[in-house]
Enzyme design. Structure first.
Site, mmCIF file in Angstrom:
data_model
loop_
_atom_site.group_PDB
_atom_site.id
_atom_site.type_symbol
_atom_site.label_atom_id
_atom_site.label_comp_id
_atom_site.label_asym_id
_atom_site.label_seq_id
_atom_site.Cartn_x
_atom_site.Cartn_y
_atom_site.Cartn_z
ATOM 1 N N HIS A 364 -16.206 -49.844 -11.072
ATOM 2 C CA HIS A 364 -16.910 -51.102 -10.810
ATOM 3 C C HIS A 364 -16.600 -52.196 -11.820
ATOM 4 C CE1 HIS A 364 -19.733 -49.716 -7.649
ATOM 5 N NE2 HIS A 364 -19.642 -48.556 -8.275
ATOM 6 N N LYS A 557 -27.708 -64.029 -11.702
ATOM 7 C CA LYS A 557 -27.021 -62.761 -11.938
ATOM 8 C C LYS A 557 -27.224 -62.415 -13.403
ATOM 9 C CE LYS A 557 -23.178 -64.824 -10.421
ATOM 10 N NZ LYS A 557 -22.418 -64.011 -9.487
ATOM 11 N N ARG A 558 -26.827 -61.202 -13.821
ATOM 12 C CA ARG A 558 -26.892 -60.868 -15.242
ATOM 13 C C ARG A 558 -26.157 -61.935 -16.052
ATOM 14 N NH1 ARG A 558 -28.928 -55.716 -16.775
ATOM 15 N NH2 ARG A 558 -28.306 -56.368 -18.857
ATOM 16 N N LYS A 563 -19.189 -64.242 -16.506
ATOM 17 C CA LYS A 563 -19.782 -64.844 -15.305
ATOM 18 C C LYS A 563 -19.952 -66.365 -15.471
ATOM 19 C CE LYS A 563 -22.248 -60.543 -14.100
ATOM 20 N NZ LYS A 563 -21.810 -60.190 -12.743
ATOM 21 N N THR A 665 -21.787 -59.176 -5.180
ATOM 22 C CA THR A 665 -22.461 -58.903 -3.906
ATOM 23 C C THR A 665 -23.486 -60.000 -3.636
ATOM 24 O OG1 THR A 665 -23.887 -57.406 -5.154
ATOM 25 C CG2 THR A 665 -22.168 -56.400 -3.813
ATOM 26 N N LYS A 669 -24.682 -62.299 -0.157
ATOM 27 C CA LYS A 669 -26.061 -62.565 0.280
ATOM 28 C C LYS A 669 -26.267 -64.057 0.500
ATOM 29 C CE LYS A 669 -27.320 -58.566 -2.477
ATOM 30 N NZ LYS A 669 -27.650 -58.147 -3.850
HETATM 31 C C1 26V Z 1 -22.172 -50.280 -17.265
HETATM 32 C C2 26V Z 1 -22.878 -49.684 -18.251
HETATM 33 C C3 26V Z 1 -22.204 -49.361 -19.498
HETATM 34 C C4 26V Z 1 -22.863 -48.177 -20.124
HETATM 35 C C5 26V Z 1 -24.337 -48.327 -20.276
HETATM 36 C C6 26V Z 1 -25.054 -48.683 -19.010
HETATM 37 C C7 26V Z 1 -24.235 -49.393 -18.027
HETATM 38 C C8 26V Z 1 -24.817 -49.736 -16.853
HETATM 39 C C9 26V Z 1 -24.099 -50.342 -15.884
HETATM 40 C C10 26V Z 1 -22.784 -50.602 -16.079
HETATM 41 C C11 26V Z 1 -22.085 -51.136 -14.935
HETATM 42 C C12 26V Z 1 -21.357 -52.353 -15.111
HETATM 43 C C13 26V Z 1 -20.535 -52.439 -13.902
HETATM 44 C C14 26V Z 1 -21.168 -53.209 -12.788
HETATM 45 O O1 26V Z 1 -22.360 -53.358 -12.594
HETATM 46 N N1 26V Z 1 -20.283 -53.689 -12.015
HETATM 47 C C15 26V Z 1 -20.603 -54.534 -10.895
HETATM 48 O O2 26V Z 1 -20.562 -53.725 -9.743
HETATM 49 C C16 26V Z 1 -20.862 -54.465 -8.581
HETATM 50 C C17 26V Z 1 -20.895 -53.494 -7.437
HETATM 51 O O3 26V Z 1 -19.635 -52.966 -7.224
HETATM 52 C C18 26V Z 1 -19.834 -55.557 -8.401
HETATM 53 O O4 26V Z 1 -20.175 -56.310 -7.277
HETATM 54 C C19 26V Z 1 -19.771 -56.456 -9.619
HETATM 55 O O5 26V Z 1 -18.732 -57.387 -9.503
HETATM 56 C C20 26V Z 1 -19.569 -55.626 -10.850
HETATM 57 O O6 26V Z 1 -19.681 -56.415 -12.018
#
Ligand code: 26V
Length: 825
Positions: A364, A557-558, A563, A665, A669
Site C-alpha cells: 500500500h 486525509k491524514r 499529501k 480512495t 468518494k
Molecule cells: C503503515 C504503518 C507503519 C507501521 C505502523 C503502523 C502503520 C499503519 C499503517 C500504515 C499504512 C500506510 C499505508 C497506507 O495507508 N496506504 C494507503 O493505502 C490506501 C489503500 O490502498 C491507498 O489508497 C493510499 O494511497 C495509501 O497511502
C-alpha cells in the site's frame, strides 16, 4: 419477504414482520432494554436497542451463511489486517435488513429524530486511514458479492485517537469507544486459542519444536457485516487477549499484587491501543506482539475450521485464500509454516507449497520509510522458531536466485530477506513476496512503480508474481447512505432504479444527462442541500458561519508532507494576498476546508496543522476579505465526519507529489458524490481522469516521470521562487510571522526547508496549481456548466466500486470467481 408468512405471528423475526410489526417490535425492545417508555428512553438507549435488534438478525444470517459454506465446502478468503476502519454500523445494518422505515417510524413516534439516534453510535475507528478504510469497504463488498469470507483483526480497546485542537495545536486523547459497551459484538468464548511468546526451540530427533516461555489466550469477538440485497454476511473476527492464569495466587498471598496481576496486565496490553503512526513503523516490541497475536490466532482458527470441513491439510491452499493487508500480518509466513510442519507433521516442501498457494499480499505504499523491518534480535527473543523458519526460507529463496542468476552476486546480496546493514533486520515485504503466489499494488501507476522501484529485483526474479488491483469504495456507504439526496435522483433517473447500489457501472447512463438542464438543476439542488448540512456541522463544531453558496474546496486525509496540505495553504495565502490587494474585484467566494490527523510524533505534520489555523485566524478576521475566502479546519476527522463532508464538496483536493500516493480512495468518494477533482497525475487519479474524461478533470503539475527527472537533475527549489513573485510573497509572509505575530519565528524552519530541500516539490508545482485553481474559479462561475461537468464525473465512477475490486481479487488472486448477478431491467 415470504408471501406465506403471517405478519402478526409473534415467532417471526424482525425482518419477517410487516412494517407495522417491526415498528412495534423495535418500540417494545427499547422499553424492555431501558426499563422506561420509548419516549423517556435516552437516545443512547435507543441506539443500543436498535443495534441489539439488528445484531440478533445478523447473528442468524451469520449462522446460515457459515452453515451453507460448510456444507458446500466452498473456498474461503481470510483477510488479515491490523486495521478495520468501520465507522458506524447502525444505518448500514438497518438498510441491509430493510428496517429503515420501521426504525424511522419508531423513533419519530417517540419524539426522536432518527438521525439523532444514529449519531449516538461511536465510530469504530480501528484504523489509521486509507488502508484500514479499504479493509472495511472490502468486507461490505465480500458480503454483498456472497463471497465466503472472514476478516481477521484485533479488538483494540482504544482505536484511532481523538484529535483536539488547542490554540491551533493538535493534542491526542484516547478514543474510548467501548466505554458504554459495544452493542454489535458477539463474544464467542468457545472460540479460543493459545498464542505463545519467547521461550526456546528444542530438537526432537529430526524435528524442531517451540516451547514458548509465556502463553496467552485469544478469544473471538465477531462482528457481522451484512451484505446488501442478500442474506449472506461477512464475518469480522477480532481477537482479544487474556492471560492463561489471570492471578498468581502465590504472589497474591505474599501481598505482592503487582506480580500477582502481571500476567493479566501483559495480556491486556496486546489489545490496548492501535498504533497511530502510519508513516513510520515504531519498531516496538508491543507492535510485534500485536502482529503475531493476530496472525497466530487467525491461522489456528482457519486451520481448525479447515480440518473440521475437509479432514486434512494437504488441500489447504486449494480451499483457503489468506490475504495480507500490507506486511503488518507478514508473520503469517513463518507461523503458517510452523503450524503445518511442527504441529501438523507436514514436510518443509509440502508446507511451503500450501503456504504459497494460500497466501497473497497487497503493498500500500512506496514510501521507503514505511516499509517494515524487524530486528533479528527481537525475533530471536520473542519468536525463536519463526526466526529459524525465516532463515530456512531465505536459504531456499537465495538458492533459487543463485541457480537462475549464477553470476549476479550483487543481486543475490540485495534480495536477502535479512538486511545485513548495521543491526540485522528481517525485511517483511520481501518475506511476504517470496511466500505468496501474487503480490499486488493498488492502482496502475502504483503497481508499475512498485516493480520498477522498490521491488525491481524481486520482479526480475519472479516476474509473474506481481499484478495490479485498483482500489475502490463501497457505494452503499459512500453514496446510498452518505448522500440520500443524490441517491434519490439516481434512483429516479437510472433505468435500473435502485440497482446501481450493486451495479455501479450503471452510472455511465448519466452521461447524456450532463447536458440536460433539468437534471443539472436537480444536481445543484442536491449539492446545495448537502452544503447546508455541512455548514450546520461547522457551525455546531466551531461556531463558524460558512456560506453554502461559496465554492466548498475540501482537503481531508491524514496530514503527510507528501499529501501536500502545505501546497494548498500556500495557494490559500496567495489568494488571500490577491483579494486583499484588489478587494473591489469580482472574486469567486470560496471556503477551504481541511481535516485530518497528524501522527503524534510527526512534528512537521503538526506544524502544518498549526499553520492552517494561523492562516485561518488571519483570513477569517480580515474585513477586506468580507467572506470571499474562509479557511476552516474541522477537528477529529474520521469516517462519520467524511460522510457529511464529502457529499457537500464542490472541489476535491488530491494533490500529492506524483509517484507518492499509492492510490487514494477519498478521491473516488468525492467524484462519485459530484465533486470536481483538482489533482496531480498520481495514484488512482489517473484512472479516474481516464474513466471520466481528462477534459472533465483539473490536472496540474509534474507527472511521476518529470518528478524523477527533476530530482535526478538536482532539484533547486529556489529557482522557482526567483521566477515567481507571487510565490516569493507567500513565503515571505509566512517566514516573517505575518500569520504568527506572537511568535515570528514559528514557521522559519518550515520555509527554510522549502527553500533548501522541498522534498515533495511544492515549489515546482506551485505555479501550475494556481493556474488550475483559476480555471476552477472560472468554471464555478458558470454554475450550469459546472453541474454538467460534475455529472460527467459521477457517470465515470462506475469502475471504482469495491464490488469490482473484490471481483478482481477473487478472480485473479484468490481463485474463487464470483457469479454475476444480473442487473434489473
Ligand atoms: C503503515 C504503518 C507503519 C507501521 C505502523 C503502523 C502503520 C499503519 C499503517 C500504515 C499504512 C500506510 C499505508 C497506507 O495507508 N496506504 C494507503 O493505502 C490506501 C489503500 O490502498 C491507498 O489508497 C493510499 O494511497 C495509501 O497511502
Amino acid at each position: 419477504m415470504d408471501e406465506q408468512l403471517n405478519p402478526n405471528d409473534p415467532t417471526l423475526t424482525l425482518t419477517e414482520l410487516s412494517e407495522d410489526g417491526a415498528t412495534q417490535a423495535l418500540l417494545d425492545r427499547v422499553e424492555r432494554e431501558s426499563g422506561v417508555t420509548p419516549k423517556r428512553s435516552p437516545l443512547s438507549a435507543w441506539m443500543r436497542a436498535a443495534a441489539h435488534a439488528c445484531r440478533a438478525e445478523l447473528a442468524e444470517r451469520m449462522n446460515q451463511t457459515l452453515r451453507s459454506d460448510r456444507k458446500s465446502g466452498a473456498k474461503r478468503v481470510h483477510y488479515l489486517s491490523m486495521e478495520f476502519l468501520m465507522g458506524r454500523a447502525l444505518s448500514n445494518a438497518l438498510a441491509a435488513l430493510g428496517l429503515e422505515a420501521a426504525f424511522k417510524r419508531a423513533a419519530e413516534s417517540a419524539g426522536h429524530q432518527p438521525r439523532d439516534v444514529l449519531e449516538r453510535e461511536p465510530d469504530a475507528a480501528l484504523g489509521n486511514g486509507g488502508l484500514g478504510r479499504l479493509a472495511a469497504c472490502f468486507l461490505d463488498s465480500m458480503a454483498t458479492l456472497e463471497l465466503p469470507s472472514f476478516g481477521y483483526g484485533l479488538r483494540y480497546e482504544y482505536g484511532m485517537f481523538d484529535q483536539h485542537i488547542h490554540d491551533g495545536a493538535q493534542t491526542e486523547e484516547p478514543s474510548d469507544w467501548l466505554r458504554d459497551g459495544n452493542p454489535w459484538e458477539l463474544h464467542r468464548p468457545e472460540i479460543h486459542f493459545r498464542v505463545g511468546f519467547g521461550g526456546r526451540v528444542v530438537s526432537e530427533g529430526q524435528d524442531r519444536r517451540w516451547e514458548p516461555g509465556e502463553t496467552l489466550h485469544a478469544t473471538a469477538y465477531d462482528f457481522v457485516v451484512p451484505g446488501y440485497a442478500t442474506r449472506r454476511v461477512a464475518v469480522l473476527r477480532l481477537w482479544q487477549a487474556a492471560p492463561s492464569r489471570p492471578i498468581d495466587f502465590a504472589a497474591f498471598s505474599r501481598g505482592d499484587y503487582a506480580s500477582a496481576g502481571a500476567a493479566k496486565q501483559a495480556a491486556e496490553t496486546i489489545n490496548w491501543v492501535l498504533y497511530p503512526d502510519d508513516s513510520t513503523p515504531a519498531g516496538r516490541e508491543l507492535r510485534l506482539r500485536q502482529e503475531y497475536f493476530l496472525v497466530s490466532a487467525s491461522l489456528q482458527d482457519l486451520i481448525a475450521r479447515h480440518i473440521a470441513d475437509h479432514g486434512r491439510l494437504t488441500n489447504l491452499g486449494e480451499k483457503a485464500a489468506i490475504h495480507l493487508n500490507d506486511t503488518h500480518p507478514a508473520l503469517t509466513v513463518p507461523e503458517l509454516l510452523r503450524l503445518l510442519i511442527d504441529e501438523h507433521g507436514m514436510t518443509w516442501e509440502a508446507a511451503l507449497e500450501q503456504c504459497q498457494r494460500a497466501l497473497s499480499y497487497t503493498n500500500h505504499t512506496l514510501m521507503p520509510e514505511a516499509l517494515e523491518t524487524w530486528p533479528v534480535r527481537m525475533l530471536e527473543d520473542l519468536l525463536p522458531r519463526h526466526l529459524e523458519l525465516i532463515y530456512q526460507l531465505n536459504a531456499h529463496f537465495l538458492g533459487h536466485v543463485t541457480r537462475h542468476f549464477p553470476d549476479d552476486n550483487e543481486l543475490i546480496a540485495r534480495v536477502s530477506l535479512i538486511d545485513e546493514q548495521g543491526e540485522r533486520r528481517v525485511r517483511m515485504a520481501p518475506l511476504s513476496i517470496v511466500a505468496s503466489h501474487q503480490v499486488n499494488g493498488v492502482s496502475k501507476l502504483h503497481s508499475d512503480l512498485m516493480v520498477e522501484t522498490i521491488f525491481a529485483d524481486y520482479a526480475q526474479i519472479l516476474p509473474r508474481r506481481f499484478c495490479n488491483v485498483t482500489n475502490g469504495v463501497t457505494p452503499r456507504r459512500w453514496l446510498a447512505q452518505a448522500n440520500p439526496e443524490l441517491s434519490t435522483l439516481l434512483d429516479r433517473r437510472l433505468a435500473g432504479g435502485h440497482d446501481w447500489r450493486t451495479h455501479l457501472e450503471r452510472l455511465a447512463e448519466l452521461r447524456p444527462l450532463a447536458d440536460d438542464a433539468e437534471f443539472r438543476a436537480e444536481i445543484l439542488a442536491a449539492k446545495l442541500s448537502n452544503k447546508q448540512r455541512l455548514a450546520e456541522l461547522v457551525r455546531r463544531e466551531l461556531g463558524l458561519i460558512i456560506d453554502p453558496d461559496s465554492l466548498i474546496d475540501v482537503h481531508i486525509k491524514r496530514i503527510h508532507e507528501y499529501k501536500r496540505q502545505l501546497l494548498n495553504i500556500l495557494q490559500v495565502i496567495a489568494r488571500y494576498q490577491a483579494i486583499s490587494a484588489a478587494p473591489e474585484a469580482d472574486w469567486q467566494p470560496r471556503t477551504v476546508l481541511f481535516a485530518g490527523k497528524a501522527a503524534s510524533a510527526y512534528h512537521k505534520a503538526k506544524l502544518i496543522i498549526r499553520l492552517i489555523h494561523d492562516v485561518a485566524r488571519v483570513v477569517n478576521s480580515d474585513p477586506r476579505i468580507d467572506g470571499r475566502l474562509r479557511v476552516v479546519f474541522l477537528p477529529n476527522y474520521g469516517v462519520s465526519a467524511a460522510e457529511v463532508i464529502i457529499p457537500a464538496a464542490d472541489l476535491s483536493e488530491q494533490i500529492s507529489t506524483a509517484g507518492t500516493e499509492a492510490s487514494g480512495t477519498g478521491n473516488m468518494k468525492f467524484a462519485m458524490n459530484g465533486a470536481m477533482t483538482i489533482g496531480t497525475w498520481d495514484g488512482a487519479n489517473i484512472e479516474m481522469a481516464e474513466a471520466v474524461g481528462r477534459d472533465h478533470f483539473f490536472i496540474f503539475g509534474h507527472d511521476a516521470d518529470e518528478v524523477r527527472e527533476l530530482r535526478n537533475e538536482g532539484y533547486n527549489p529556489r529557482a522557482y521562487v526567483e521566477d515567481n513573485p507571487r510565490l516569493f510573497k507567500v513565503l515571505e509572509a509566512i517566514a516573517s510571522g505575518a500569520f504568527s505575530p506572537a511568535d515570528h519565528a514559528r514557521y522559519r524552519g518550515l520555509v527554510d526547508n522549502l527553500l533548501n530541500r522541498d522534498s515533495y516539490l511544492l515549489l515546482a508545482d506551485f505555479a501550475a496549481y494556481l493556474e488550475a485553481q483559476a480555471r476552477v474559479d472560472m468554471l464555478f462561475g458558470q454554475r450550469e456548466r459546472w453541474a454538467g461537468e460534475t455529472i460527467h464525473n459521477i457517470a465515470g465512477m462506475g469502475y471504482f466500486s469495491t464490488d469490482r475490486t473484490i471481483r478482481d481479487y477473487a478472480e485473479n488472486i484468490w481463485g474463487m470467481p464470483v457469479p454475476t448477478r444480473e442487473p434489473d431491467a
